[in-house]
Design an enzyme around this catalytic site. Sequence first.
Site, PDB file in Angstrom:
ATOM      1  N   ALA A  91      64.192   8.094 -72.783  1.00 18.03           N
ATOM      2  CA  ALA A  91      63.078   7.235 -73.212  1.00 18.03           C
ATOM      3  C   ALA A  91      63.553   5.792 -73.198  1.00 18.03           C
ATOM      4  CB  ALA A  91      62.599   7.623 -74.602  1.00 18.03           C
ATOM      5  N   GLU A 111      56.450  12.750 -65.793  1.00 14.51           N
ATOM      6  CA  GLU A 111      57.111  13.016 -67.085  1.00 14.51           C
ATOM      7  C   GLU A 111      56.100  13.406 -68.148  1.00 14.51           C
ATOM      8  OE1 GLU A 111      61.008  10.097 -66.676  1.00 14.51           O
ATOM      9  OE2 GLU A 111      59.182   9.294 -67.504  1.00 14.51           O
TER      10      GLU A 111
HETATM   11  C1  5RP Z   1      61.851   7.153 -66.402  1.00  8.13           C
HETATM   12  C2  5RP Z   1      61.985   7.109 -67.873  1.00  8.13           C
HETATM   13  C3  5RP Z   1      63.370   7.139 -68.431  1.00  8.13           C
HETATM   14  O1  5RP Z   1      63.488   8.249 -69.250  1.00  8.13           O
HETATM   15  C4  5RP Z   1      63.588   5.901 -69.237  1.00  8.13           C
HETATM   16  O2  5RP Z   1      63.336   4.779 -68.406  1.00  8.13           O
HETATM   17  C5  5RP Z   1      65.003   5.831 -69.792  1.00  8.13           C
HETATM   18  O3  5RP Z   1      65.902   5.713 -68.719  1.00  8.13           O
HETATM   19  P1  5RP Z   1      67.460   5.577 -68.960  1.00  8.13           P
HETATM   20  O4  5RP Z   1      67.930   6.877 -69.509  1.00  8.13           O
HETATM   21  O5  5RP Z   1      68.014   5.249 -67.598  1.00  8.13           O
HETATM   22  O6  5RP Z   1      67.669   4.431 -69.939  1.00  8.13           O
HETATM   23  O7  5RP Z   1      61.038   7.070 -68.614  1.00  8.13           O
HETATM   24  O8  5RP Z   1      60.523   7.000 -66.005  1.00  8.13           O
END
Ligand code: 5RP
Length: 239
Positions: A91, A111
Site C-alpha cells: 500500500a 488490485e
Molecule cells: C501498486 C500498489 C503498491 O502496492 C503500492 O504502490 C506500494 O508499492 P511499494 O511496495 O513499491 O511501496 O498499490 O499499484
Amino acid sequence: MSSSLSPEDAAKSAAANRAVAYVKAGMRVGLGTGSTAAFMVRALGGRVRKEGLKIRGVPTSTRTAQLAREVGIDVITLDEAQRLDVTIDGADEFDPDLNLIKGGGGALLQEKIVATASDRMIVIADAAKQVEALGAFPLPVEVIRFGRDTTCDAIARVLRQADVARRDVTLRMDGDAPYVTDEGNHILDLHLDRIGDARRLAADLNQVAGVVENGLFIGLCDTVLIGHGDGRVDICEHS
Ligand code: 5RP
C-alpha cells in the site's frame, strides 16, 4: 535477513516473510503489485519450491504474473479462482482504520478487484506508510482515454465539494507519454494533502463517467503487517 538490504528493503522483506506464513496448502492467493509485494511473491515461491506448498496465485498485474511464474507459483486467472482465500499486497498509505491509498505502482484496478474477491486482505508495508489521515500520497484515479480532459474537469468539480486540503490533478507520465495501465487506461494523480472523508470521496469519484476506479481501498483490508529494518513486524488487525 540479508545484511545487503537497505533498512527500507529489510523492513519490506520482514513484512513479506511474515505474510507468507499465513498461506496454507490449497489456498488461492491474490498476489499484489509493487516492491513490497515482490518480496512476498519471491518468499511464497521459496515455500513452493522448498516445502512443496501447493497453492494457486492470482496476480494483480502483468509484472507480478511474470515474477510469480519465474519463482514457480502456479498462476491462474481470477475467473478460474472465483473466490480467493487471501490477498497479500502493499500500500502507499494506511490509516488507523486500515483504509488505504493504493495505485502508486499503477495496478489499482486489478488490485481492487482481487482484494474485493478475497476472504481476507493482508497489507504488507514499512512504517513510513502509516498515516493519521490519508492524502499526503497522491490519490491515483484510473480513467479511460476517451474524453480524458473532460473526465479530469468533472473530477475537479467533485474535488471542489470535497473535504480535502488541496485540489491539484496531474496526469501520470511514463517518460514523454502518459502512463498506460494493464487495461490500457490512463491515471490521474490527485494531490489532496489530506482527505477528510475518504469513504465519501471514493464513492463520489466513482460516480464520474470516465472514471474506472480510484485508489481508495475502504473497508477492504483486514490486517496490516508493518515491517521494520531490524526484522521486527508489528501486526495491526481491523477491530
Ligand atoms: C501498486 C500498489 C503498491 O502496492 C503500492 O504502490 C506500494 O508499492 P511499494 O511496495 O513499491 O511501496 O498499490 O499499484
